[in-house]
Design an enzyme around this catalytic site. Structure first.
Site, PDB file in Angstrom:
ATOM      1  N   ASP A 292       0.858  -1.185   0.000  1.00 44.50           N
ATOM      2  CA  ASP A 292       0.000   0.000   0.000  1.00 44.50           C
ATOM      3  C   ASP A 292       0.898   1.241   0.000  1.00 44.50           C
ATOM      4  O   ASP A 292       1.947   1.281   0.652  1.00 44.50           O
ATOM      5  CB  ASP A 292      -0.861  -0.026   1.286  1.00 44.50           C
ATOM      6  N   ILE A 293       0.491   2.255  -0.810  1.00 44.61           N
ATOM      7  CA  ILE A 293       1.282   3.498  -0.889  1.00 44.61           C
ATOM      8  C   ILE A 293       1.061   4.283   0.397  1.00 44.61           C
ATOM      9  O   ILE A 293      -0.106   4.501   0.783  1.00 44.61           O
ATOM     10  CB  ILE A 293       0.871   4.337  -2.111  1.00 44.61           C
ATOM     11  N   GLU A 336      -5.119   2.446  -3.420  1.00 45.60           N
ATOM     12  CA  GLU A 336      -3.679   2.485  -3.593  1.00 45.60           C
ATOM     13  C   GLU A 336      -3.054   1.193  -3.102  1.00 45.60           C
ATOM     14  O   GLU A 336      -1.848   1.110  -2.833  1.00 45.60           O
ATOM     15  CB  GLU A 336      -3.084   3.700  -2.844  1.00 45.60           C
TER      16      GLU A 336
END
Lengths: 429, 186
Positions: A292-293, A336
């Protein structure tokens, strides 16, 4: 049920009716001839007796015995067909007999072969004698023989004419048979109808020319149909290809995330389920990475959603390029969040891949949107690995990877957390 | 004298025999045929039209042949005891000098006689339109209509010219069985 051809039926019919009619006609004619002959013979015999009787009557009544005998001899001489004659008087004594030594004939008179009559005195109406004459049947036999010969000749001529007729009929049917044969073997694709138009103007010629004309039309239509078929096949092939492309595209669309152009979640789940089954059969280890960003909302807020999308694209691109094997799959899991499934890869291998991705994300050149450099950002990774068993599914492994990601987020982000599936032992990096 | 008388008698007898009456030998069989013929000749000629209730046949002869004439009549009566065709037959016997007794006869049968008698009788017969039949066929030359031909066979002998002359018709059948007298036959 056995059927006969029209030709055989016509031939048999013609033979039957011709012989029947000829035979019937001949029989009738023959009967008429013999009947007429019999009647004329009877008339002639009767006329002879009618001529003789008055003279005999007068001679006998006048007692002119010698004149009577001479008269009867003259009658016998003049009528060659008289074979026997006897005249008796009223006392039943023979007064004349021809031939002299012949025996009396006791056959009943029939008017033709045997004639007899009482000699009546024309003046007194008394019976004064009796005359019986036997005539020769030679003429009658000759007539019958001649009639028989004529019948044989008529039948011979009839049979000859019938033969000629049948020959001509068969010749006509031969033409029709040839025509039929040509029609039967005719294949429009081979165009093998080799008969030309006939110059005949009769019914056979009309049928022949009608069939030839029809075959020509069939040939023409077949060519047109072939051309149309060929064109149609090309169109179908073209359409099929287009359809296949569309299908592929559609399939791709159903499997691919439209923004990042990597696998979508649905494809990930299908693929992971399959790869899980494969690893289960081959007892191979599978690793699953959820990433995950970090602070992605901040990217959106800072650079806008378009830039955010570009970040997502670049991240996806980076992840996809990091995969080394065909069996590895990266997918956008949502927002994301990304997920990577690695076949035949242990925790260490997965960790190394995550580290490589994290390293590439640190390079700001990789994150430019429309020439604007995006500030470096980090990602958190949760990794889990297992050799599949029948007691678990890939979802269990996914939960472990998600738990590891959660712990990476909780523990400050920008890190890789591995969580051993079997020992449930965390490893933080 | 007696011898002279006998000679005269013989000469006279010879004279009468040769000039007045020539005696004839009549054959019984021929007479028998005539006896059968005579009524039939009447029936088979137009003489039958003259018949009223019986057939009248007149047998004309010289006195000397009365006996033979009677025999002919007897034969005829014997052959036709009941008459013929419902007609009785009446036979009259007469000599040439008494022809009037034959006035109603349909047929005159002539025995031999002198030519003079024959001619007179024929004139009478023609006048009466009566059929004439003669024993002697040579009389056909005088105009008698019917006789018998006595040759290899016996046939009626018919003088067709005489029949025509006297306008007498006969049945064709009769002509068919008969010999026709021609003038050259004389």
């Amino acid at each position: 049920m056995r059927t006969f051809s029209i030709e055989i039926k016509i031939i048999l019919g013609v033979i039957f009716f011709t012989l029947l009619i000829t035979g019937f006609e001949r029989y009738q004619l023959s009967e008429n001839i013999t009947t007429q002959f019999e009647n004329s013979k009877k008339s002639k015999n009767k006329l002879l007796l009618d001529t003789m009787l008055p003279i005999l009557s007068l001679n006998i009544s006048l007692g002119l015995d010698d004149a009577n005998k001479e008269y009867l001899n003259l009658i016998v001489k003049q009528n060659k067909d008289i074979q026997w004659m006897q005249v008796t008087n009223k006392e039943n004594q023979v007064v004349f007999q021809y031939p002299d030594n012949a025996r009396a004939i006791k056959v009943a008179p029939d008017g033709m072969k045997i004639c007899a009559s009482a000699i009546i005195d024309t003046i007194t109406d008394e019976s004064i004698g009796y005359i019986k004459v036997e005539f020769s049947n030679d003429e009658y036999e000759q007539v019958r023989l001649k009639n028989k010969e004529t019948t044989i000749r008529v039948f011979a001529v009839t049979l000859i004419l019938l033969g000629i007729f049948l020959y001509l009929l068969r010749r006509e049917f031969k033409h029709l048979r040839k025509l039929t044969q040509a029609v039967l073997v005719y294949d429009p694709k081979l165009n093998n109808f080799d008969l030309e138009k006939s110059e005949r103007t009769d019914e056979v010629g009309v049928i022949h020319n009608a069939i030839v004309g029809m075959v020509e039309k069939i040939g023409s239509y077949t060519t047109q149909l072939d051309e149309m078929n060929s064109s149609l096949e090309e169109k179908i092939e073209e359409r099929t290809k287009s359809l296949q492309k569309a299908n592929q595209k559609l399939e791709q669309m159903t499997m691919t995330d439209p923004l990042t152009n990597i696998a979508n979640r649905r494809h990930f789940e299908e693929y992971t389920e399959n790869i899980w089954e494969l690893a289960l059969r081959t007892n191979t280890k599978i690793s699953l990475v959820m990433c995950d960003i970090d602070y992605f909302k901040k990217v959106n807020d800072t650079y806008g959603h378009i830039a955010g999308d570009e970040v997502l694209k670049n991240v996806a691109h980076t992840i996809a390029n990091s995969l080394r094997r065909f069996s590895d799959l990266a997918a956008r899991y949502g927002g994301e969040e990304f997920v990577i499934v690695l076949y035949d890869t242990d925790l260490q291998g997965a960790w190394e891949l995550c580290a490589e991705i994290a390293e590439q994300l640190k390079n700001p050149k990789n994150f430019r949107v429309n020439g604007i450099e995006i500030a470096p950002f980090t990602m958190s990774f949760g990794v889990s690995s297992v050799v599949p068993t029948k007691d678990h599914s890939y979802k269990d492994l996914l939960e472990f990877a998600d738990e590891a990601l959660y712990r990476a987020k909780e523990s400050g982000r920008n890190r890789i957390i591995t969580l051993a599936f079997d020992t449930n032992k965390l490893s933080l990096h | 004298m007696l011898v002279k008388s006998v000679k005269v008698f013989l000469l006279l007898a010879l004279f009468f025999n040769t000039t007045m009456v020539s005696a004839t030998d009549y054959d019984e069989d021929v007479l028998e045929i005539f006896s059968k013929l005579l009524p039939r000749f009447v029936i088979m000629s137009d003489q039958k039209l003259k018949i009223k209730d019986q057939i009248n046949i007149c047998v004309v002869h010289e006195d000397i042949e009365e006996g033979i004439a009677s025999r002919l009549i007897d034969k005829t009566t014997r052959n036709y005891p009941q008459g013929i065709k419902n007609y009785n037959i009446k036979l009259i016997q007469t000599d040439f000098t008494n022809l009037s007794t034959c006035k109603n006869s349909e047929l005159l049968f002539l025995f031999n006689t002198s030519e003079k008698n024959i001619n007179e009788t024929l004139v009478y017969a023609k006048k009466q339109k009566t059929l004439t039949v003669s024993y002697d066929a040579s009389l056909l030359a005088n105009g008698v209509e019917v006789s018998l031909f006595l040759g290899r066979k016996i046939l009626p002998y018919i003088n067709v010219n005489a029949l025509k002359k006297n306008s007498i018709m006969v049945d064709p059948i009769l002509l068919r069985i008969s010999k026709i007298y021609m003038q050259t036959d004389k």
